[in-house]
Write an enzyme that holds these catalytic residues in place. Structure first.
Site, PDB file in Angstrom:
ATOM      1  N   GLY A   8       0.608  -0.990   0.134  1.00 55.05           N
ATOM      2  CA  GLY A   8      -0.319   0.032   0.144  1.00 55.05           C
ATOM      3  C   GLY A   8       0.642   0.978   0.118  1.00 55.05           C
ATOM      4  O   GLY A   8       0.403   2.259   0.701  1.00 55.05           O
ATOM      5  N   ALA A   9       1.768   1.386  -0.645  1.00 54.18           N
ATOM      6  CA  ALA A   9       3.324   2.325  -0.504  1.00 54.18           C
ATOM      7  C   ALA A   9       2.774   2.640  -1.871  1.00 54.18           C
ATOM      8  O   ALA A   9       4.094   3.984  -2.235  1.00 54.18           O
ATOM      9  CB  ALA A   9       4.591   1.143  -0.523  1.00 54.18           C
ATOM     10  N   SER A  11       0.699   5.416  -2.430  1.00 53.75           N
ATOM     11  CA  SER A  11       0.469   7.139  -1.819  1.00 53.75           C
ATOM     12  C   SER A  11       0.259   6.968  -0.358  1.00 53.75           C
ATOM     13  O   SER A  11       0.254   5.781   0.164  1.00 53.75           O
ATOM     14  CB  SER A  11      -1.205   7.472  -2.441  1.00 53.75           C
ATOM     15  OG  SER A  11      -1.995   6.297  -2.492  1.00 53.75           O
ATOM     16  N   GLY A  12      -0.335   8.241  -0.299  1.00 54.40           N
ATOM     17  CA  GLY A  12      -0.551   8.400   1.358  1.00 54.40           C
ATOM     18  C   GLY A  12       0.302   7.735   2.057  1.00 54.40           C
ATOM     19  O   GLY A  12       1.737   8.542   1.612  1.00 54.40           O
ATOM     20  N   GLY A  14       1.506   5.210   3.190  1.00 56.99           N
ATOM     21  CA  GLY A  14       2.467   4.301   2.767  1.00 56.99           C
ATOM     22  C   GLY A  14       3.612   4.731   2.372  1.00 56.99           C
ATOM     23  O   GLY A  14       4.641   4.384   2.270  1.00 56.99           O
ATOM     24  N   SER A 131      -6.882   0.361  12.617  1.00 51.75           N
ATOM     25  CA  SER A 131      -8.313   1.518  12.741  1.00 51.75           C
ATOM     26  C   SER A 131      -8.673   1.526  13.892  1.00 51.75           C
ATOM     27  O   SER A 131      -8.792   0.235  14.778  1.00 51.75           O
ATOM     28  CB  SER A 131      -8.983   1.154  11.500  1.00 51.75           C
ATOM     29  OG  SER A 131     -10.291   2.097  11.540  1.00 51.75           O
ATOM     30  N   TYR A 158     -15.424  -3.369   7.181  1.00 49.76           N
ATOM     31  CA  TYR A 158     -13.741  -2.829   7.337  1.00 49.76           C
ATOM     32  C   TYR A 158     -13.867  -2.848   8.722  1.00 49.76           C
ATOM     33  O   TYR A 158     -12.735  -3.482   9.447  1.00 49.76           O
ATOM     34  CB  TYR A 158     -14.000  -1.578   7.073  1.00 49.76           C
ATOM     35  CG  TYR A 158     -13.152  -1.142   7.211  1.00 49.76           C
ATOM     36  CD1 TYR A 158     -11.595  -0.398   6.313  1.00 49.76           C
ATOM     37  CD2 TYR A 158     -12.763   0.372   8.302  1.00 49.76           C
ATOM     38  CE1 TYR A 158     -10.369   0.086   6.469  1.00 49.76           C
ATOM     39  CE2 TYR A 158     -11.547   0.985   8.374  1.00 49.76           C
ATOM     40  CZ  TYR A 158     -10.678   0.828   7.264  1.00 49.76           C
ATOM     41  OH  TYR A 158      -9.110   1.297   7.767  1.00 49.76           O
TER      42      TYR A 158
END
Length: 275
Positions: A8-9, A11-12, A14, A131, A158
Site C-alpha cells: 500500500g505504498a 500513495s498516502g 504508505g 484502525s 471494514y
C-alpha cells in the site's frame, strides 16, 4: 543494509513511510497496485518497485516469490494495503473483497515471507495497519464474508476486518515468535475509500480534522525503526500510544487461533508453523 517491505505504498501514508524509512537507511521494497505510481514513489525514495493486486491471491503469491528471489534478507514487513468498498462484492478467489484486501492477502504475504523474516534481524518484525474502527467488532467466524448480514455501506465489514487484523497479529506472534504489531495511524488525509461514496463524503466533511500522510506515517516508521519497543509482542498501538482501545474480543486468544485456522484454509497454507 536493513530491508523492509511496505505494501500500500504507492500513495498516502504508505508512500510517506517509504520516503522516511529510506532516509533512515532502510532498503525499501515499494509495493503498490498501480505500476506508475508505485514506480514514482520507489524512484523518489531510491527503493525497488513491485506491483500486485491484492484482489487476486495468485498475484500475492507471485509477489512473495519475487520478493524472496530479490532479497536474501528481509527484516521487516509492513502490511498497509487495504481499503473499504461500499457494496458487498466477491473476489475471484471467492472471498468478500474487504476481508481479502485487509486480512487474507496480508496474511498470505506474511506467511510466505515468515521464514525469511525469522532469518533477518534478531527477531523479524511485522507491522499491520489496523484502525480505531476495530471497536465496531462484528467479527463472526461463521460469516466472515457478510453473506447473511447487513453490509452497512462497507463500514461493518471494514471494522470486522480491522479487528481481524489485530487478532491475526496476535496469532502470528504466538505461533512464530515474529514481532507483530497492529496500529491505528490516525485519521489521515489520503485517497482512502475511493470506492466508497460514504467514505469520500466523510473525507469531505471532516477535512479540518485530518492529519497529513507524514503524520500518519510517524507511528508506522516508529514501529519499524525502533529496535526495542518495550511492550509485549502483539501490542496494538493507537498512533504512538501502546494502550490503544480495542474491541473486547481483541484479547481473546482462542478467537485469535480460530480465526487463524479459518484464514489458513482460505489462503491454502499450513495452519501450524514451526518456530
Amino acid at each position: 543494509m536493513r530491508t523492509v517491505v511496505v505494501t500500500g505504498a504507492s500513495s498516502g501514508l504508505g508512500a510517506a513511510a517509504v520516503v522516511e524509512l529510506a532516509r533512515r537507511d532502510w532498503q525499501v521494497a515499494v509495493v503498490g497496485r498501480d505500476p506508475e505510481r508505485t514506480a514514482a514513489v520507489a524512484a523518489r525514495a531510491g527503493g525497488i518497485p513491485f506491483t500486485a493486486d491484492f484482489d487476486e491471491l495468485d498475484q500475492v503469491r507471485a509477489l512473495a516469490t519475487d520478493l524472496l528471489a530479490r532479497f536474501p534478507r528481509i527484516d521487516a514487513l509492513v502490511n498497509n494495503a487495504g481499503g473499504i468498498v461500499s457494496r458487498r462484492t466477491v473476489t475471484v478467489d471467492g472471498n468478500e473483497t474487504t476481508l481479502q484486501r485487509n486480512v487474507l492477502a496480508a496474511a498470505l504475504l506474511t506467511e510466505m515471507l515468515a521464514p525469511r523474516l525469522r532469518a533477518g534481524r534478531e527477531t523479524g518484525r511485522v507491522v499491520l495497519t489496523s484502525s480505531v474502527l476495530n471497536r465496531l467488532g462484528g467479527l463472526r467466524l461463521d460469516d466472515l464474508d457478510f453473506a447473511s448480514r447487513r453490509y452497512g455501506a462497507g463500514w461493518r465489514a471494514y471494522g470486522a476486518s480491522k479487528l481481524a487484523t489485530i487478532l491475526y497479529a496476535r496469532s502470528l506472534a504466538a505461533r512464530t515468535g515474529l514481532e507483530a504489531h497492529p496500529f491505528h495511524p490516525g485519521y489521515v488525509r489520503s485517497g482512502f475509500g475511493a470506492e466508497s461514496r460514504s467514505a469520500r463524503l466523510l473525507q469531505l466533511l471532516t477535512g479540518s480534522m485530518q492529519i497529513s500522510p507524514e503524520a500518519g506515517a510517524a507511528p508506522l516508521v516508529h514501529l519499524v525503526d525502533t529496535p526495542e519497543l518495550g511492550v509485549p509482542n502483539g501490542t496494538y498501538f493507537d498512533g504512538l500510544d501502546p494502550l490503544g482501545a480495542t474491541h473486547p474480543s481483541a484479547g481473546d486468544a482462542r478467537l485469535a487461533d480460530e480465526l487463524w485456522q479459518a484464514v489458513a484454509r482460505r489462503i491454502d497454507v499450513p495452519a501450524a508453523v514451526e518456530r
